[in-house]
Design an enzyme around this catalytic site. Sequence first.
Site, PDB file in Angstrom:
ATOM      1  N   ILE A  56       0.832  -1.208   0.000  1.00 52.97           N
ATOM      2  CA  ILE A  56       0.000   0.000   0.000  1.00 52.97           C
ATOM      3  C   ILE A  56       0.870   1.264   0.000  1.00 52.97           C
ATOM      4  O   ILE A  56       0.577   2.240  -0.702  1.00 52.97           O
ATOM      5  CB  ILE A  56      -0.963  -0.020   1.217  1.00 52.97           C
ATOM      6  N   SER A 186      -6.965  -0.132   9.585  1.00 47.06           N
ATOM      7  CA  SER A 186      -7.517  -1.335   8.954  1.00 47.06           C
ATOM      8  C   SER A 186      -8.988  -1.419   9.346  1.00 47.06           C
ATOM      9  O   SER A 186      -9.398  -0.822  10.345  1.00 47.06           O
ATOM     10  CB  SER A 186      -6.774  -2.553   9.493  1.00 47.06           C
ATOM     11  N   TYR A 199      -3.153  -7.496  16.544  1.00 45.28           N
ATOM     12  CA  TYR A 199      -3.225  -6.564  15.415  1.00 45.28           C
ATOM     13  C   TYR A 199      -4.444  -5.648  15.561  1.00 45.28           C
ATOM     14  O   TYR A 199      -4.319  -4.417  15.452  1.00 45.28           O
ATOM     15  CB  TYR A 199      -3.312  -7.358  14.105  1.00 45.28           C
TER      16      TYR A 199
HETATM   17  N1  LIG Z   1      -2.765  -5.767   3.004  1.00 42.27           N
HETATM   18  C1  LIG Z   1      -3.862  -5.758   3.726  1.00 42.27           C
HETATM   19  O1  LIG Z   1      -4.726  -6.631   3.567  1.00 42.27           O
HETATM   20  C2  LIG Z   1      -4.083  -4.639   4.726  1.00 42.27           C
HETATM   21  C3  LIG Z   1      -5.365  -4.458   5.227  1.00 42.27           C
HETATM   22  C4  LIG Z   1      -5.584  -3.467   6.160  1.00 42.27           C
HETATM   23  C5  LIG Z   1      -4.551  -2.643   6.573  1.00 42.27           C
HETATM   24  N2  LIG Z   1      -3.303  -2.819   6.073  1.00 42.27           N
HETATM   25  C6  LIG Z   1      -2.240  -1.926   6.565  1.00 42.27           C
HETATM   26  O2  LIG Z   1      -1.508  -1.429   5.488  1.00 42.27           O
HETATM   27  C7  LIG Z   1      -0.196  -1.077   5.913  1.00 42.27           C
HETATM   28  C8  LIG Z   1       0.792  -1.556   4.867  1.00 42.27           C
HETATM   29  O3  LIG Z   1       0.731  -2.950   4.747  1.00 42.27           O
HETATM   30  P1  LIG Z   1       0.818  -3.713   3.342  1.00 42.27           P
HETATM   31  O4  LIG Z   1      -0.400  -4.503   3.198  1.00 42.27           O
HETATM   32  O5  LIG Z   1       1.207  -2.777   2.268  1.00 42.27           O
HETATM   33  O6  LIG Z   1       1.988  -4.757   3.683  1.00 42.27           O
HETATM   34  P2  LIG Z   1       3.474  -4.906   3.112  1.00 42.27           P
HETATM   35  O7  LIG Z   1       3.458  -5.008   1.628  1.00 42.27           O
HETATM   36  O8  LIG Z   1       4.069  -6.010   3.904  1.00 42.27           O
HETATM   37  O9  LIG Z   1       4.146  -3.516   3.501  1.00 42.27           O
HETATM   38  C9  LIG Z   1       4.523  -3.224   4.817  1.00 42.27           C
HETATM   39  C10 LIG Z   1       5.509  -2.082   4.790  1.00 42.27           C
HETATM   40  O10 LIG Z   1       5.889  -1.776   6.137  1.00 42.27           O
HETATM   41  C11 LIG Z   1       7.323  -1.736   6.208  1.00 42.27           C
HETATM   42  N3  LIG Z   1       7.787  -2.150   7.522  1.00 42.27           N
HETATM   43  C12 LIG Z   1       7.495  -3.283   8.196  1.00 42.27           C
HETATM   44  N4  LIG Z   1       8.181  -3.327   9.350  1.00 42.27           N
HETATM   45  C13 LIG Z   1       8.938  -2.189   9.395  1.00 42.27           C
HETATM   46  C14 LIG Z   1       9.885  -1.663  10.316  1.00 42.27           C
HETATM   47  N5  LIG Z   1      10.191  -2.300  11.453  1.00 42.27           N
HETATM   48  N6  LIG Z   1      10.454  -0.475  10.027  1.00 42.27           N
HETATM   49  C15 LIG Z   1      10.167   0.181   8.889  1.00 42.27           C
HETATM   50  N7  LIG Z   1       9.279  -0.258   7.982  1.00 42.27           N
HETATM   51  C16 LIG Z   1       8.685  -1.437   8.233  1.00 42.27           C
HETATM   52  C17 LIG Z   1       7.792  -2.710   5.123  1.00 42.27           C
HETATM   53  O11 LIG Z   1       9.096  -2.344   4.663  1.00 42.27           O
HETATM   54  P3  LIG Z   1      10.464  -3.086   5.030  1.00 42.27           P
HETATM   55  O12 LIG Z   1      10.183  -4.556   5.138  1.00 42.27           O
HETATM   56  O13 LIG Z   1      11.368  -2.740   3.874  1.00 42.27           O
HETATM   57  O14 LIG Z   1      10.908  -2.466   6.295  1.00 42.27           O
HETATM   58  C18 LIG Z   1       6.781  -2.430   4.025  1.00 42.27           C
HETATM   59  O15 LIG Z   1       7.176  -1.329   3.255  1.00 42.27           O
HETATM   60  C19 LIG Z   1      -0.024  -1.706   7.301  1.00 42.27           C
HETATM   61  O16 LIG Z   1      -0.072  -0.703   8.287  1.00 42.27           O
HETATM   62  C20 LIG Z   1      -1.213  -2.614   7.436  1.00 42.27           C
HETATM   63  O17 LIG Z   1      -1.641  -2.734   8.771  1.00 42.27           O
HETATM   64  C21 LIG Z   1      -3.043  -3.806   5.155  1.00 42.27           C
END
Ligand SMILES: NC(=O)c1ccc[n+]([C@@H]2O[C@H](COP(=O)([O-])OP(=O)(O)OC[C@H]3O[C@@H](n4cnc5c(N)ncnc54)[C@H](OP(=O)(O)O)[C@@H]3O)[C@@H](O)[C@H]2O)c1
Length: 333
Positions: A56, A186, A199
């Site tokens: 995202i 979320s 979470y």
């Molecule tokens: N995908 C879904 O279904 C969904 C639904 C509802 C809400 N969300 C929310 O959307 C947001 C993004 O998630 P996503 O779905 O895009 O997942 P994702 O593709 O796994 O992306 C997560 C991002 O967070 C970064 N991250 C994780 N741990 C970190 C750390 N310790 N320090 C710095 N950066 C960190 C990762 O980068 P690095 O690994 O390079 O650090 C990555 O860029 C989250 O807050 C999640 O709760 C997602």
Amino acid sequence: MFDVIIYAILIYVLTYVILFVFFDGDLETVFYEKFGKPIGHLRGKVVFVTGASSGIGEYTAVALAKYGVKLVLTARRKEELERVKKQCIEASKNQLSQNDVLVIPMDITDLSLHRKNWDYAVRHFGKVDILFNNAGRSQRALFETIDMGVDRQMFELNTFSVINLTRIAVNYFNSVGGGQVAVVSSLAGVIGVPFSSTYDATKHAVHGYYNALRAEKIGRGLSVSIVCPGPTSTNFLSESFTNTVGQKYGKSVQSTDRRLTAERCGHMCGIVLANKIRESWIALPPLIFFTYFAVYCPVFYNFILKTVGPERLFKARDSQELTLEEAYPSKRR
Ligand SMILES: NC(=O)c1ccc[n+]([C@@H]2O[C@H](COP(=O)([O-])OP(=O)(O)OC[C@H]3O[C@@H](n4cnc5c(N)ncnc54)[C@H](OP(=O)(O)O)[C@@H]3O)[C@@H](O)[C@H]2O)c1
């Protein structure tokens, strides 16, 4: 008179119900997408995006770059951030140069890096206009099996790092006369979703902080937004915490899953920022409809939970093939 009021309420509820069946966002967000300010309204602004190396965050950065929005991209993986930077510059079609997209690798849970990196971004661009808090990880685990160490790590990442960076941003915005903060929560931050209780709690906590911040700053030049996506196709599932410290869930999103694309979610996040939407729900139908009823008719949500059963909800959320036995490799019920 009484009849008129009843009919008006019925029409209002029916309109909501019918529209939720067709749209992938709540009515306010969908309205702003059609009739509000386009993302291009943010052209020339500087947006600080956390978790920009995938999913995202990556697609929100690209959606903003298409309209010439300058970007600070942060996450841990430098090479992935460089890839996203390249993608942003290409998507901007010559509106952005190398200097307009700043990559800052950082582990967001190391709070001591926040001020240094925020100040670095301000020095580089001369300003930052918007903080977009997106970095985070989910969880798949049964409530009673979760190690407290997992709870602590998840709160550090999904809640405390967000709040610490937001405080730095708000102090900066106070000093320059205004600004904007947004956080990706979320739908699990709005209702209780089974098998990811930590979470859910970290995201509910963020709502508490952000709603209180908005109440403090209302009318004082700070805009506060909360974005609540439903299931979206990203690395999210495999990166999820489980019940055990140091363990990742490791299951990938299936191509057959019904999930919003990260590209669509990123575009909608751009709409939220351009229109300063207070709270936005984004998900494929009928999840918004379902969430609406869970919030406003909790009796209905309980009825669904009882009828469908939490296990089936779990499978519907992730993938038909997964079973709970597969989900908890280290600790069984
Ligand atoms: N995908 C879904 O279904 C969904 C639904 C509802 C809400 N969300 C929310 O959307 C947001 C993004 O998630 P996503 O779905 O895009 O997942 P994702 O593709 O796994 O992306 C997560 C991002 O967070 C970064 N991250 C994780 N741990 C970190 C750390 N310790 N320090 C710095 N950066 C960190 C990762 O980068 P690095 O690994 O390079 O650090 C990555 O860029 C989250 O807050 C999640 O709760 C997602």
